[in-house]
Scaffold this motif. Structure first.
Motif, PDB file in Angstrom:
ATOM      1  N   GLN A 114      66.777  30.299  53.827  1.00  0.00           N
ATOM      2  CA  GLN A 114      66.433  29.947  55.496  1.00  0.00           C
ATOM      3  C   GLN A 114      64.884  30.161  55.757  1.00  0.00           C
ATOM      4  O   GLN A 114      64.616  30.033  57.092  1.00  0.00           O
ATOM      5  N   VAL A 115      63.883  30.545  54.755  1.00  0.00           N
ATOM      6  CA  VAL A 115      62.645  31.039  55.195  1.00  0.00           C
ATOM      7  C   VAL A 115      61.733  29.941  54.436  1.00  0.00           C
ATOM      8  O   VAL A 115      61.865  29.650  53.238  1.00  0.00           O
ATOM      9  N   GLN A 116      60.735  29.527  55.134  1.00  0.00           N
ATOM     10  CA  GLN A 116      59.812  28.630  54.927  1.00  0.00           C
ATOM     11  C   GLN A 116      58.308  29.102  55.138  1.00  0.00           C
ATOM     12  O   GLN A 116      58.307  29.624  56.279  1.00  0.00           O
ATOM     13  N   VAL A 117      57.367  28.763  54.402  1.00  0.00           N
ATOM     14  CA  VAL A 117      56.203  29.266  54.789  1.00  0.00           C
ATOM     15  C   VAL A 117      55.184  28.055  54.975  1.00  0.00           C
ATOM     16  O   VAL A 117      55.245  27.093  53.982  1.00  0.00           O
ATOM     17  N   GLU A 118      54.483  27.818  55.909  1.00  0.00           N
ATOM     18  CA  GLU A 118      53.685  26.776  56.106  1.00  0.00           C
ATOM     19  C   GLU A 118      52.279  26.816  55.456  1.00  0.00           C
ATOM     20  O   GLU A 118      51.688  28.004  55.600  1.00  0.00           O
ATOM     21  N   VAL A 128      48.809  31.977  59.253  1.00  0.00           N
ATOM     22  CA  VAL A 128      49.906  31.914  58.165  1.00  0.00           C
ATOM     23  C   VAL A 128      51.158  31.699  59.094  1.00  0.00           C
ATOM     24  O   VAL A 128      51.085  32.745  60.205  1.00  0.00           O
ATOM     25  N   THR A 129      51.993  30.744  58.892  1.00  0.00           N
ATOM     26  CA  THR A 129      53.444  30.696  59.871  1.00  0.00           C
ATOM     27  C   THR A 129      54.261  30.880  58.901  1.00  0.00           C
ATOM     28  O   THR A 129      54.397  30.156  57.601  1.00  0.00           O
ATOM     29  N   VAL A 130      55.313  31.502  59.300  1.00  0.00           N
ATOM     30  CA  VAL A 130      56.589  31.904  58.533  1.00  0.00           C
ATOM     31  C   VAL A 130      57.808  31.645  59.471  1.00  0.00           C
ATOM     32  O   VAL A 130      57.907  32.066  60.599  1.00  0.00           O
ATOM     33  N   VAL A 131      58.723  30.661  58.855  1.00  0.00           N
ATOM     34  CA  VAL A 131      59.672  30.097  59.604  1.00  0.00           C
ATOM     35  C   VAL A 131      60.955  30.451  59.213  1.00  0.00           C
ATOM     36  O   VAL A 131      61.302  30.502  57.997  1.00  0.00           O
ATOM     37  N   HIS A 132      61.913  30.834  60.093  1.00  0.00           N
ATOM     38  CA  HIS A 132      63.345  31.191  59.368  1.00  0.00           C
ATOM     39  C   HIS A 132      64.384  30.423  60.181  1.00  0.00           C
ATOM     40  O   HIS A 132      64.619  30.743  61.295  1.00  0.00           O
ATOM     41  N   GLY A 133      64.681  29.428  59.536  1.00  0.00           N
ATOM     42  CA  GLY A 133      66.094  28.602  60.070  1.00  0.00           C
ATOM     43  C   GLY A 133      66.074  28.495  61.602  1.00  0.00           C
ATOM     44  O   GLY A 133      64.999  28.187  62.154  1.00  0.00           O
ATOM     45  N   SER A 134      67.089  28.852  61.975  1.00  0.00           N
ATOM     46  CA  SER A 134      67.096  28.712  63.615  1.00  0.00           C
ATOM     47  C   SER A 134      66.764  29.915  64.294  1.00  0.00           C
ATOM     48  O   SER A 134      66.769  29.851  65.698  1.00  0.00           O
ATOM     49  N   LEU A 135      66.440  30.861  63.730  1.00  0.00           N
ATOM     50  CA  LEU A 135      65.891  32.148  64.432  1.00  0.00           C
ATOM     51  C   LEU A 135      64.557  31.994  65.064  1.00  0.00           C
ATOM     52  O   LEU A 135      64.085  32.654  65.958  1.00  0.00           O
ATOM     53  N   GLY A 136      63.505  31.191  64.483  1.00  0.00           N
ATOM     54  CA  GLY A 136      62.255  31.019  65.075  1.00  0.00           C
ATOM     55  C   GLY A 136      61.107  31.090  63.809  1.00  0.00           C
ATOM     56  O   GLY A 136      61.395  30.997  62.778  1.00  0.00           O
ATOM     57  N   PHE A 137      60.001  31.293  64.332  1.00  0.00           N
ATOM     58  CA  PHE A 137      58.829  31.673  63.618  1.00  0.00           C
ATOM     59  C   PHE A 137      58.126  32.584  63.783  1.00  0.00           C
ATOM     60  O   PHE A 137      57.778  33.278  65.349  1.00  0.00           O
ATOM     61  N   VAL A 138      57.046  33.178  63.087  1.00  0.00           N
ATOM     62  CA  VAL A 138      56.055  34.137  63.490  1.00  0.00           C
ATOM     63  C   VAL A 138      54.801  33.554  62.944  1.00  0.00           C
ATOM     64  O   VAL A 138      54.644  33.012  61.941  1.00  0.00           O
ATOM     65  N   VAL A 139      53.795  33.491  63.678  1.00  0.00           N
ATOM     66  CA  VAL A 139      52.424  33.310  63.130  1.00  0.00           C
ATOM     67  C   VAL A 139      51.386  34.255  63.315  1.00  0.00           C
ATOM     68  O   VAL A 139      51.262  34.772  64.352  1.00  0.00           O
ATOM     69  N   ALA A 140      50.602  34.493  62.201  1.00  0.00           N
ATOM     70  CA  ALA A 140      49.538  35.296  61.989  1.00  0.00           C
ATOM     71  C   ALA A 140      48.268  34.672  62.198  1.00  0.00           C
ATOM     72  O   ALA A 140      47.976  33.835  61.301  1.00  0.00           O
TER      73      ALA A 140
END
Length: 167
Positions: A114-118, A128-140
């Motif tokens: 479910q996890v992707q890294v941009e 750095v962006t980490v995306v988790h399926g339908s849960l959303g994402f976090v950007v540092a």
């Protein structure tokens, strides 16, 4: 004698052949006893370089471990795994650096189910962006004055922003 073997700098990602490398003048000061001998010095950054990972067959570590065991060395799976992990890390870092150099737009890399890294182009910032399926994402967002973390929901709306002073 020159060769067509490809070499790669683990520091800056430079790639080339033996004839393009610089001679290591202070080899005894830069390579310690027991360390892998470097092939030359990187013409781009001056770091020591060795044979590019893809030119070393995948089974090389297993063969070396087998020979060492036959000669009485104690080689544990953890040591073999650590060496392979280091090799993979260097290869991945070089590949990511090259991807950042050639890409014009951000690229998503699958990290898990479910996890992707941009991965952003080199011309962009180092966020750095980490995306988790339908849960959303976090950007540092790494900036000169610190870091800001944006947390977004599944709709892409920023629901929280934290800065380095809030940690």
């Amino acid at each position: 004698m020159t060769t067509s073997t490809q070499y790669q700098c683990g520091n800056c990602g430079w790639r080339g052949i033996e004839a393009e490398m610089h001679r290591i003048d202070d080899i005894h000061d830069r390579v310690s006893t027991g360390e892998l001998m470097a092939a030359g010095e990187c013409p781009s950054c001056g770091d020591l370089i060795s044979v590019a990972d893809e030119d070393v067959p995948d089974y090389t570590l297993q063969i070396v471990a087998k020979i060492m065991r036959k000669r009485g060395w104690l080689v544990t799976p953890a040591e073999t795994e650590a060496a392979e992990t280091g090799t993979l890390r260097v290869r991945i870092e070089a590949d990511l650096e090259r991807l950042r150099q050639v890409s014009q737009e951000p690229v998503l890399i699958r990290y898990g189910d479910q996890v992707q890294v941009e991965i952003r182009p080199k011309t962009d910032d180092d966020r750095v962006t980490v995306v988790h399926g339908s849960l959303g994402f976090v950007v540092a967002n790494y900036q000169d004055d610190g870091v800001a973390i944006d947390v977004a929901d599944g709709e892409g709306d920023i629901v929280q922003t934290m800065t380095a002073t809030e940690f």
